[in-house]
Scaffold this active site. Structure first.
Site, PDB file in Angstrom:
ATOM      1  N   TYR A 160      -1.886  -2.393   9.918  1.00  0.00           N
ATOM      2  CA  TYR A 160      -1.222  -2.153   8.426  1.00  0.00           C
ATOM      3  C   TYR A 160       0.156  -2.306   8.433  1.00  0.00           C
ATOM      4  O   TYR A 160       0.825  -3.102   7.717  1.00  0.00           O
ATOM      5  CB  TYR A 160      -1.643  -0.841   7.817  1.00  0.00           C
ATOM      6  CG  TYR A 160      -1.150  -0.382   6.442  1.00  0.00           C
ATOM      7  CD1 TYR A 160      -1.355  -1.321   5.475  1.00  0.00           C
ATOM      8  CD2 TYR A 160       0.035   0.502   6.523  1.00  0.00           C
ATOM      9  CE1 TYR A 160      -0.563  -1.051   4.182  1.00  0.00           C
ATOM     10  CE2 TYR A 160       0.569   0.799   5.206  1.00  0.00           C
ATOM     11  CZ  TYR A 160       0.471  -0.147   4.313  1.00  0.00           C
ATOM     12  OH  TYR A 160       0.964   0.134   3.126  1.00  0.00           O
ATOM     13  N   LYS A 199      -7.686   7.148  -4.566  1.00  0.00           N
ATOM     14  CA  LYS A 199      -7.309   6.726  -3.181  1.00  0.00           C
ATOM     15  C   LYS A 199      -8.391   7.430  -2.358  1.00  0.00           C
ATOM     16  O   LYS A 199      -8.139   7.250  -0.961  1.00  0.00           O
ATOM     17  CB  LYS A 199      -5.839   6.943  -2.798  1.00  0.00           C
ATOM     18  CG  LYS A 199      -5.065   6.059  -3.505  1.00  0.00           C
ATOM     19  CD  LYS A 199      -3.575   6.360  -3.018  1.00  0.00           C
ATOM     20  CE  LYS A 199      -3.417   6.100  -1.740  1.00  0.00           C
ATOM     21  NZ  LYS A 199      -1.703   6.378  -1.535  1.00  0.00           N
TER      22      LYS A 199
END
Length: 336
Positions: A160, A199
């Site tokens: 990421y 989330k």
């Protein structure tokens, strides 16, 4: 509250990932402050699809957009055909928040494709329309670099962080070839605030600890949490940074934090004060061998170049957020 003297009324604005946490907050900022601006939200929205780690492929959720009156388009940023449909809109500003933001995703190919390759398509779209681009970079680019974290001192520890750093390189190269364009990457540190609930496990410690406390559980923290600090930033200051970046005429990469790191223990204590509880803290051993103990954004260039100035302290942010955490507990956790 207006963060800029620039009038966004009559402007065409694209927000990718606009049903997510930061994107939806941006959408409402424009709707509430510039009633005649045209905001288009583009988002994959959530489905049952998951990655190999079991987490959802998309955190976009319609509930983050309830009350939003602009146009909403469901689409995948990996689908060139879907993105090509946006070329007819002539966007003045593009806020590119769409990404795989789950740092635990192990599929390197889909991470790079979604975060890096799709970004190139966004840049090409911006070039045609001569749009200003503000995109989400990340503090994950720094990995375990020493504090304060400064642009140019990156050492990502996961794919990421690598993907976000690759986006920054791509943007730099694009601006070198198109010097009249304004493309700004914002490296968000630990953002918290309304519209992050969907989330799931990647939501902030502020929300997760708040929900623990409301359920009557003693907040659980690692031993030594008074010394584990992060640069926590309230969503309003992140919106401010996006607006200031959009009107700056600059290009480059900038940190978005407060420059004032606070501990996990501070969060638990402030939450209990605001919620009127005295549950104490339950400590347990940190299971991670490699764990970042300190993050702090060097925001000197963000303040100097963009005119950004963080306004919300951790105490003020949590106080503002608590009514929403209580609503989430009542309406989503208990009736979700």
């Amino acid at each position: 509250m207006h963060y800029s003297e620039t009038d966004f009324n009559q402007k065409n604005i694209l927000i990718t990932g606009g049903a997510g946490f930061i994107g939806s907050n941006l959408a409402f900022y424009f709707q509430e402050n510039y009633p005649t601006c045209n905001v288009v939200v583009f988002d994959l929205f959530r489905s049952e699809a998951t990655f190999s780690n079991g987490n959802l492929k998309s955190f976009g959720h319609f509930k983050n957009l309830i009350g939003f009156k602009g146009e909403v388009i469901s689409g995948d940023i990996n689908d060139d055909e879907a993105l090509n449909k946006l070329s007819s809109y002539r966007f003045d500003y593009i806020f590119h928040e769409a990404a795989i933001s789950d740092t635990t995703v192990l599929d390197q190919g889909i991470m790079v494709k979604t975060n890096v390759n799709a970004f190139k398509t966004i840049l090409e779209l911006a070039k045609v329309n001569h749009s200003v681009v503000v995109y989400a970079s990340s503090a994950a680019t720094y990995g375990d670099a020493a504090s304060p974290q400064r642009v140019g001192h990156e050492q990502p520890q996961n794919v990421y962080g690598f993907s976000k750093l690759s986006m920054d390189h791509l943007a730099r190269e694009f601006c070198a070839q198109n010097p009249t364009m304004s493309v700004i990457g914002l490296r968000y540190f630990n953002v918290y605030g309304p519209r992050e609930y969907f989330k799931n496990t990647t939501a902030s410690m502020v929300l997760q600890l708040g929900l623990q406390i409301l359920s009557g559980k003693t907040p659980r923290l690692f031993y030594g949490s008074d010394k584990i600090v992060r640069d926590f930033i309230y969503i309003d200051d992140v919106v401010q940074a996006n607006i200031k970046a959009a009107v700056s005429g600059k290009s480059g990469v900038y940190n978005v934090g407060t420059g004032n790191p606070r501990s996990f223990q501070d969060i638990a204590d402030i939450l209990q004060k605001e919620l009127g509880t005295a549950l104490g803290t339950a400590y347990f051993t940190n299971p991670y061998r490699a764990y970042q103990m300190h993050t702090e954004a060097d925001i000197s260039f963000t303040c100097k170049d963009l005119g950004y100035a963080p306004r919300v302290s951790l105490e003020e942010g949590i106080k503002a957020y608590v009514p929403e955490i209580q609503r989430i507990f009542k309406c989503e956790v208990n009736h979700g």
